[in-house]
Design a protein around this motif. Structure first.
Motif, short mmCIF file in Angstrom:
data_model
loop_
_atom_site.label_atom_id
_atom_site.label_comp_id
_atom_site.label_asym_id
_atom_site.label_seq_id
_atom_site.Cartn_x
_atom_site.Cartn_y
_atom_site.Cartn_z
N CYS A 1 14.54 -13.05 -3.01
CA CYS A 1 15.07 -12.82 -1.67
C CYS A 1 15.78 -14.09 -1.18
CB CYS A 1 13.91 -12.46 -0.75
SG CYS A 1 14.38 -11.75 0.81
N ILE B 1 9.72 -5.53 -1.65
CA ILE B 1 10.06 -6.94 -1.81
C ILE B 1 11.09 -7.14 -2.91
CG2 ILE B 1 7.76 -7.72 -1.10
CD1 ILE B 1 7.33 -8.31 -4.20
N SER C 1 3.02 -3.84 -3.35
CA SER C 1 4.34 -4.42 -3.07
C SER C 1 5.29 -3.92 -4.14
CB SER C 1 4.26 -5.95 -3.08
OG SER C 1 3.47 -6.41 -2.01
N THR D 1 5.15 -10.91 2.60
CA THR D 1 4.05 -11.12 1.66
C THR D 1 2.96 -11.98 2.28
OG1 THR D 1 5.61 -10.87 -0.19
CG2 THR D 1 3.49 -11.89 -0.68
N CYS E 1 11.35 -11.96 2.62
CA CYS E 1 10.37 -11.22 1.82
C CYS E 1 9.07 -12.02 1.72
CB CYS E 1 10.91 -10.96 0.42
SG CYS E 1 12.34 -9.88 0.39
N SER F 1 4.60 -2.41 0.84
CA SER F 1 5.76 -3.20 1.27
C SER F 1 6.81 -3.14 0.18
CB SER F 1 5.36 -4.65 1.55
OG SER F 1 4.98 -5.30 0.34
#
Length: 124
Positions: free
Chosen positions: A57, A53, A88, A66, A62, A51
């Motif tokens: 954010c 991130i 991440s 998560t 984000c 992902s």
């Protein structure tokens, strides 16, 4: 709509990983939440869900991503850190230092044996 979005995201990740692995160049080195060096080749032969991130954010979307990965961590606990990993990647390396990523990982109770929060330099 959600199914289509997931399919497009999976396709995009496949394309990015395929292109990234298809040419020979010096591999980028990232730092994880513990400050240790990580290369994507460390995960060769493993299943990796990746992902992107940023810990700062503004609209907390984000965090939603998560949280979904946290759910995956628990669902696949028997394989987690063995042949299945979460990675991440910060898209804000100037703010997301290893120390900041470590706190972010703690906030979500991420298991550091199988979930890596990585950052690079702003050039990476």
């Amino acid at each position: 709509m959600l199914k289509t979005s997931r399919l497009l995201l999976a396709l995009l990740l496949f394309i990015v990983l395929t292109i990234g692995c298809s040419h020979k160049k010096q591999e980028d080195v990232f730092l994880d939440q513990s400050g240790k060096e990580v290369k994507l080749s460390n995960f060769k032969g493993k299943i990796v869900l990746m992902s992107f991130i940023m810990t700062s954010c503004p609209n907390k979307k984000c965090d939603l991503i998560t949280l979904q990965l946290l759910r995956t961590q628990f669902l696949l606990m028997d394989r987690f850190g063995k042949d299945f990993f979460l990675v991440s990647v910060s898209i804000d390396p100037e703010k997301d230092t290893p120390e900041v990523l470590k706190e972010y990982a703690k906030k979500f109770k991420a298991d550091p044996e199988g979930w890596f929060f990585i950052t690079g330099s702003s050039e990476t």
